[in-house]
Design a protein around this motif. Structure first.
Motif, PDB file in Angstrom:
ATOM      1  N   LEU A  90      28.412  -8.059  51.314  1.00 45.62           N
ATOM      2  CA  LEU A  90      28.590  -8.747  50.028  1.00 45.62           C
ATOM      3  C   LEU A  90      29.408 -10.028  50.202  1.00 45.62           C
ATOM      4  CD1 LEU A  90      29.263  -5.731  47.630  1.00 45.62           C
ATOM      5  CD2 LEU A  90      27.393  -7.364  47.426  1.00 45.62           C
ATOM      6  N   LYS A  91      30.493  -9.930  50.967  1.00 45.97           N
ATOM      7  CA  LYS A  91      31.375 -11.101  51.113  1.00 45.97           C
ATOM      8  C   LYS A  91      30.681 -12.254  51.832  1.00 45.97           C
ATOM      9  CE  LYS A  91      35.890  -9.222  50.431  1.00 45.97           C
ATOM     10  NZ  LYS A  91      37.271  -9.496  50.704  1.00 45.97           N
ATOM     11  N   THR A  92      29.742 -11.934  52.727  1.00 47.39           N
ATOM     12  CA  THR A  92      28.968 -12.985  53.395  1.00 47.39           C
ATOM     13  C   THR A  92      28.014 -13.668  52.423  1.00 47.39           C
ATOM     14  OG1 THR A  92      29.029 -11.685  55.422  1.00 47.39           O
ATOM     15  CG2 THR A  92      27.404 -13.449  55.345  1.00 47.39           C
ATOM     16  N   LEU A  93      27.449 -12.890  51.517  1.00 47.22           N
ATOM     17  CA  LEU A  93      26.384 -13.416  50.660  1.00 47.22           C
ATOM     18  C   LEU A  93      26.870 -14.041  49.357  1.00 47.22           C
ATOM     19  CD1 LEU A  93      23.859 -10.550  51.345  1.00 47.22           C
ATOM     20  CD2 LEU A  93      23.499 -12.948  51.915  1.00 47.22           C
ATOM     21  N   TYR A  94      28.010 -13.597  48.838  1.00 54.55           N
ATOM     22  CA  TYR A  94      28.488 -14.135  47.550  1.00 54.55           C
ATOM     23  C   TYR A  94      28.478 -15.670  47.503  1.00 54.55           C
ATOM     24  CZ  TYR A  94      30.401  -9.606  45.752  1.00 54.55           C
ATOM     25  OH  TYR A  94      30.576  -8.333  45.266  1.00 54.55           O
TER      26      TYR A  94
END
Ligand SMILES: [Zn+2]
Length: 451
Positions: A90-94
């Motif tokens: 998630l943190k990569t894609l946000y």
């Protein structure tokens, strides 16, 4: 008003109450509803306006997708997100998702829905939970109308950013009053509660780690006031459970129950880490589960206890989940994956091909509250897929119905929703494939350039 007859199917799989499978099957429909089901001889007396030959094919109810994030169709196979678990993924894609415009969401949604239609899906839910740069739920509903699928849009949300102990960046979270106001707007504008509805709207705060308890509670109250369904992510992996224990002092099932998030009008995605007590709770309260086996494998989340859930009486459907964690949106692949995973966990008898197919059709329709869909019987909506079983993928199969899961055909030849073709001869019938691809490539290029 015109009557369509499809006949000469090798087998018609009804998923009706008796579980009938009809050799040399036929089905007739008019005005979006099924009027007759039987053998081709049984229906020979009809005088249809259109007749379709289904020789060499198996007909099933259209597949039902109970969990997806269609906007993610433009973030497949993103470097840095390919081999990490949920929170890191998630943190990569946000930051990429934060750059989406309404045009990107529309393009991604159409791409994902085209993929679903071309692989036999007739009814899909969607969970859109971020609204940067003027994005609205309206963009996804417009996309669904152009492809022709039956569509359950859910108004997702995130309200607890990093500075408040949540996972998403502060720039992607919304004010809770604004979330509720916009949710009311889209329900009033688009939700259709009637049988045969092409669009329904649900209320769907993203997850316990991205919204407050207050918003979860208010969302449940709002959904009940409006008579719409509730959807979120729950107990997806061990980190998710650990977050719940640390932040709320209870397991995800207790958290859901305390905030009004159990009942026949609720379905939770994943539920990989539900324990026996939580499975009992879901069964007792008729709470639904969207099982997403491909995504669970991709993110290493674990194997959901589907056998135990089904045995306990939990209502289970299948979902492809977003294309950033799958990375494809082929529901028949999920049927096979669901069957295989239960066998890895519980032995070769754990999930029969027919039972897996049931989860992807009638099971999913029931999870989404669509008792008018998911089976082929007079009075039901005319949502169906015609699968050729006479090609190199499938010839040699002794049992053509089990073969849909064990030796799956590459694609359905024809797909109908509400009696209208969305796929004919392996091609989209209502939307333009070149146009969908052109728009998706344009958005992808822009998103990659800004990276
Ligand atoms: Zn999801």
């Amino acid at each position: 008003m015109s009557l369509t007859l499809i006949r000469n199917a090798d087998v018609l799989v009804t998923m009706d109450d008796a579980g009938r499978e009809i050799p040399n099957g036929a089905i007739a429909f008019r005005d979006g509803a099924i009027v007759a089901v039987g053998t081709s001889a049984d229906l020979a007396h009809l005088t249809p306006d259109e007749t379709i030959d289904a020789s060499g094919c198996v007909i099933t109810p259209g597949l039902v997708n109970t969990h997806h994030h269609l906007y993610q169709s433009l973030t497949r196979a993103v470097p840095g997100a390919a081999s990490v678990s949920l929170f890191g993924w998630l943190k990569t894609l946000y930051p990429i998702w934060a750059r989406y415009t309404p045009q990107d969401v529309f393009a991604a949604t159409r791409l994902g829905l085209a993929e679903l239609a071309l692989s036999g899906c007739t009814l899909s839910s969607d969970h859109l939970y971020l609204f940067p740069n003027g994005v609205t739920l309206d963009d996804t509903i417009e996309a669904a109308r152009s492809v022709g699928l039956r569509f359950h849009a859910t108004r997702g949300s995130m309200s607890v950013g990093e500075s408040a102990g949540g996972l998403p960046p502060d720039s992607l979270v919304e004010n809770e009053d604004a979330i509720l106001a916009d949710t009311i707007r889209v329900i009033d504008r688009f939700h259709d509660a009637r049988d045969g509805a092409m669009v329904r709207v649900g209320v769907a705060p993203c997850s316990p780690f991205s919204v407050s308890q207050g918003l979860m509670r208010d969302a449940a109250l709002l959904a009940r006031e409006k008579g719409v369904m509730l959807h979120t992510h729950l107990a997806e992996d061990k980190d998710d459970v650990a977050f719940s224990l640390e932040r709320f002092g209870c397991r995800p099932g207790d958290y859901a129950e305390a905030l009004g998030w159990t009942g026949e009008d609720v379905w939770h995605a994943h539920c990989v880490q539900l324990d026996a007590a939580e499975i009992g709770l879901f069964a007792r309260t008729r709470t639904g589960v969207a099982h997403c086996p491909g995504s669970n494998c991709r993110l290493g989340s674990g194997i959901a206890p589907v056998r135990a859930m089904v045995d306990a009486g939990v209502r289970v459907g299948l979902g492809v989940d977003g294309s950033a964690s799958n990375d494809s949106g082929n529901l028949m692949s999920e049927v096979r994956q669901a069957m295989l995973l239960q066998r890895v966990q519980n032995g070769a008898g754990a999930l029969d091909p027919r039972e897996a197919l049931y989860l992807a059709t009638r099971g999913g329709a029931e999870v989404l509250g669509r008792h008018d869909c998911g089976s082929l019987a007079p009075g039901q909506r005319a949502d169906l897929a015609i699968w050729p079983v006479d090609d190199v993928h499938t010839v040699g199969s002794w049992d053509p119905v089990a073969a849909l899961v064990l030796a799956p055909p590459a694609a359905p030849r024809d797909v109908f929703v509400e009696g209208r073709a969305v796929v004919r001869d392996f091609q989209l019938a209502q939307a333009s494939r070149p146009e969908i691809l052109r728009d998706a490539r344009a958005s992808l290029t822009r998103l990659m350039c800004d990276a």
